[in-house]
Design an enzyme around this catalytic site. Structure first.
Site: not given
Length: 371
Positions: A155-157, A332
């Protein structure tokens, strides 16, 4: 063991964008259509009336003012409310690979070396447009890279997890240089009919080249990387290949992005703040002396609070970089955009932090020092 540096970064920005005012106009037109069509059921209590959005609400809740998108016409059409991106044939470069290649070419040009010096490609993003073949392998082919590639989704990481993975490949001698690409078409997973989240995401692609220190000219020494995950249902997207096995589920709201925003704020801010401070201490760094934070760009209030907890005071705009007002949440890619656009004033020896956090929960920290 080989040390690693961030040798170059690249950015691709779509040509189209949508302002908050335009997004609100489309959303409120949809609300009026919905409430009119279901007026009888709303009066009977069978259907809930939808509330309109506003520019003031969006900017207070998030700090976002606009976002770049791959397709504007579908997003601002109240009868459509999603991007319109035609499917391409298998013989054409896919849309995610296309923007990933564009960002990669920007990074390679800034690097000043040929793509043949790259041994691996990691495509790290919050969504992949297909299960296989891997987007990374398509990007690898398009760039003429002889090596290996694979996709990664945290995901965003995803970007910081990708940088950590690249640094590990460098350390073990598995690669001389690794290309980490983050193509994010997040408008595709956003529910533009949900008042609480219709404004959150934008589209973009970033790229990072991680290289062996003894082969790099300039760049940023990677002082340390750390990853953390803790399971949570508070940010979720249930779209996947098994959806077709559950008849009737295809149009469910949870097949798009959903979140419990207040819970995310309360739980992620302390987790990430503590992770940053602890990681800095383990590296012998004073977090309050960091010149700059390049944090994940999800919400300005989260970034402000994390900045205060890490620096021990109110951070300046130069210390805690915000780009989400222009780009919105690009998953990300956000922390990489911030790093890419705000690092040229660093002198050798000055340190900063690239940090991402998001669904999972997941978080990644990358401390860097200008060479």
């Amino acid at each position: 063991m080989h040390a690693a540096v961030i040798a170059a970064t690249g950015l691709y920005t779509p040509a189209e964008w949508v302002t908050n005012a335009e997004l609100v106009e489309a959303f409120n037109a949809f609300v009026e259509i919905h409430n009119t069509r279901h007026a009888a059921k709303i009066a009977a209590g069978e259907v809930e009336a939808l509330a309109p959005s506003s520019v003031e609400f969006i900017e207070k809740a998030s700090g976002i003012k606009s976002r770049y998108v791959m397709n504007r016409s579908g997003v601002v059409d109240p009868e459509v409310m999603h991007p319109l991106i035609p499917e391409r044939s298998n013989d054409e470069l896919s849309i995610m690979a296309e923007i990933g290649v564009a960002a990669a070419k920007d990074a390679i040009a800034r690097w000043g070396k040929d793509a043949s010096h790259i041994d691996a490609v990691v495509c790290a993003a919050s969504n992949m447009q297909r299960a296989y073949p891997a987007m990374a392998i398509e990007i690898q082919e398009a760039l003429g890279i002889d090596g290996f590639g694979f996709d990664m989704n945290v995901a965003c990481s995803s970007a910081t997890f990708g940088i950590k993975t690249a640094a590990d490949y460098i350390a073990t001698g598995s690669a001389r240089a690794v290309l980490v690409v983050n193509p994010e078409i997040t408008s595709g997973h956003l529910n533009f009919r949900d008042r609480d989240s219709h404004f959150i995401f934008g589209d973009v692609a970033t790229a990072v080249i991680v290289e062996r220190t003894d082969q790099a000219v300039g760049g940023w020494d990677i002082l340390g990387t750390r990853l953390k995950t803790v399971f949570s249902n508070n940010i979720r997207n249930n779209f996947g290949f098994l959806n077709r096995t559950a008849p009737g589920s295809e149009g469910a709201a949870d097949k798009l992005f959903v979140q419990e925003g207040r819970k995310v704020f309360r739980e992620v801010v302390p987790m990430v703040s503590e992770m940053i401070v602890t990681h800095a201490a383990d590296l012998g760094l004073d977090p309050t002396a960091l010149k700059r934070l390049w944090l994940h760009q999800a919400n300005i209030n989260m970034n402000d609070l994390i900045g205060r907890r890490v620096l021990g005071r109110e951070p300046t705009a130069e210390e805690n970089v915000i780009i989400l007002d222009e780009f919105a949440n690009t998953s990300s890619a956000g922390s990489i955009i911030a790093f890419h656009r705000a690092n040229e004033d660093f002198e050798p020896g000055e340190t900063g932090l690239i940090c991402s956090f998001g669904a999972g929960y997941s978080a990644g920290t990358v401390f860097v020092r200008r060479r």
